[in-house]
Design a protein around this motif. Sequence first.
Motif, short mmCIF file in Angstrom:
data_model
loop_
_atom_site.label_atom_id
_atom_site.label_comp_id
_atom_site.label_asym_id
_atom_site.label_seq_id
_atom_site.Cartn_x
_atom_site.Cartn_y
_atom_site.Cartn_z
N ILE A 262 0.86 -1.19 0.00
CA ILE A 262 0.00 0.00 0.00
C ILE A 262 0.89 1.24 0.00
O ILE A 262 1.79 1.37 0.83
CB ILE A 262 -0.90 0.03 1.26
N LYS A 264 -0.66 4.46 -0.12
CA LYS A 264 -1.40 5.42 0.71
C LYS A 264 -2.57 4.68 1.35
O LYS A 264 -3.41 4.10 0.67
CB LYS A 264 -1.92 6.61 -0.10
N ALA A 265 -2.60 4.70 2.68
CA ALA A 265 -3.69 4.09 3.44
C ALA A 265 -4.44 5.17 4.19
O ALA A 265 -3.83 6.11 4.72
CB ALA A 265 -3.15 3.04 4.40
N VAL A 266 -5.75 5.03 4.27
CA VAL A 266 -6.60 5.91 5.07
C VAL A 266 -7.33 5.03 6.07
O VAL A 266 -8.04 4.10 5.69
CB VAL A 266 -7.60 6.69 4.20
N TYR A 388 -11.21 12.41 1.68
CA TYR A 388 -11.35 10.97 1.86
C TYR A 388 -12.49 10.73 2.85
O TYR A 388 -12.27 10.61 4.05
CB TYR A 388 -10.04 10.37 2.40
N TRP A 397 -9.37 -1.38 -1.55
CA TRP A 397 -8.88 -0.44 -2.54
C TRP A 397 -10.00 0.48 -3.03
O TRP A 397 -11.11 0.03 -3.29
CB TRP A 397 -8.28 -1.16 -3.73
N THR A 399 -10.51 4.36 -5.48
CA THR A 399 -9.90 5.42 -6.29
C THR A 399 -10.60 6.72 -5.98
O THR A 399 -11.83 6.83 -6.10
CB THR A 399 -10.01 5.10 -7.79
N GLU A 403 -6.65 8.93 -7.64
CA GLU A 403 -5.60 8.43 -6.75
C GLU A 403 -6.05 7.12 -6.10
O GLU A 403 -7.16 7.05 -5.56
CB GLU A 403 -5.28 9.48 -5.68
N GLU A 404 -5.19 6.12 -6.10
CA GLU A 404 -5.53 4.85 -5.47
C GLU A 404 -5.15 4.89 -3.99
O GLU A 404 -4.03 5.25 -3.63
CB GLU A 404 -4.81 3.70 -6.15
N ILE A 405 -6.10 4.53 -3.14
CA ILE A 405 -5.86 4.45 -1.71
C ILE A 405 -6.42 3.12 -1.19
O ILE A 405 -7.24 2.48 -1.85
CB ILE A 405 -6.50 5.61 -0.92
N TYR A 407 -8.47 1.74 2.08
CA TYR A 407 -9.26 2.26 3.20
C TYR A 407 -9.55 1.15 4.20
O TYR A 407 -9.89 0.01 3.82
CB TYR A 407 -10.58 2.86 2.70
#
Length: 424
Positions: A262, A264-266, A388, A397, A399, A403-405, A407
């Motif tokens: 990953i 970017k993780a939220v 977000y 996953w 988008t 941007e792919e994040i 969650y």
Amino acid sequence: MSLFFAAGSATTEMSPTEVRSNLFQALDKLGKRQKVLAVPPDFTRMHSQSGVLTELAWEYYGENLVDVLPALGTHKPMTDKEIATMYGATPSSLFRTHDWRNDVVTLGEVPGEFMYEVSEGKLDYTWPAQVNKLVRDGGHDLILSIGQVVPHEVVGMANYNKNIFIGTGGSVGIHRSHFLGAVYGMERMMGRADTPVRRVLNYASEHFAKNMPIVYVQTVVAKNDAGNLVIRGLYVGDDAECFELAAALSLKVNFKMMDREIKKAVVFLDPHEFKSTWLGNKSVYRTRMALADNAELIVLAPGVHEFGEDAAIDVLIRKYGYCGTPRTLAAVKEDPQLAGNLSAAAHLIHGSSEGRFTIRYCPGHLTRKEIEDVHFEYGDLAAITAKYNPATLSDGWNTVAGEEIFYISNPGLGLWAYQGRFQN
């Protein structure tokens, strides 16, 4: 030693009726009991479904259930509202508060030689098997230890005898067990049922608690396809077998092995559950093995208003911050206060990215300065939540504006790891 009930699978969804029937079937096998103590988790484990099981235990035993001792560990005492929310109709008059600094007795000590062996020579102190005095001296003929088995940063897999020796344990035992896990290496332990900390707890069970009438009620909980929490497994027994069965199932349903890292993780922290970084750093612990080098972890923390739930530990977190393993270990040698609060030192190690990825905290009730002073990056909660939005994101996953994040709606429910970082 017995297994009184065992059922579960990766697709099981136990209905309330089935949960009641399954628990009662197990309790029937125990025979009549006159004085029962229940030891469930506190509100920080609301999602464990242990509140429901505690209420069912009260329904089953009635006036013979005389005490309920939430396994607070170092957490704050539960409020009346939290008790009512979590445990339903269970009478509030039954609840006792665990005081981890003052209200404990020592059953025995795990020798330093054993500690040296399991820590691979990193530590040689003894470990006191401490419990709330009510557990030892309450005169109960049944102690129901209730809780969820799930991957855990300190012990590898949560629950079983951790609920007793840590959840109702004392300051020295809690500090030294947490520090053992930290110096051994969190990433070597998470998701594993057999770890140095577990071996210490098992030594204590085998040598000091065999005559105590403890029966473990273990759940495995996960989200179904509709996003609802369900009980995947229920295991009841008086030895390690029920834990081992639950741990095996938990690995199937709570451990997400990923085929790519990953970037970017939220992570969202429910404000009713996560009010401190002491708890909220599950967002760090449970994702770190899935995060790429130079990744960004964004923590949406609307309820976070403090660092440590214990006042003394809060001071230490503010003093040192999440500064990485070498600096923390040096501080333990230099500062008697930190050396006397080793669980705080362990927490500082656990909460650091060791410079490998960025941790951006977006707190509801802490200032930019407070966040940056503990070596996190600061994020404006309103602005980042607008970008977000948890209400529009799905676990996994997503988008967002190209941007792919990745969650995660609740980091306490699982463990995420890139297969290249997880070593069996």
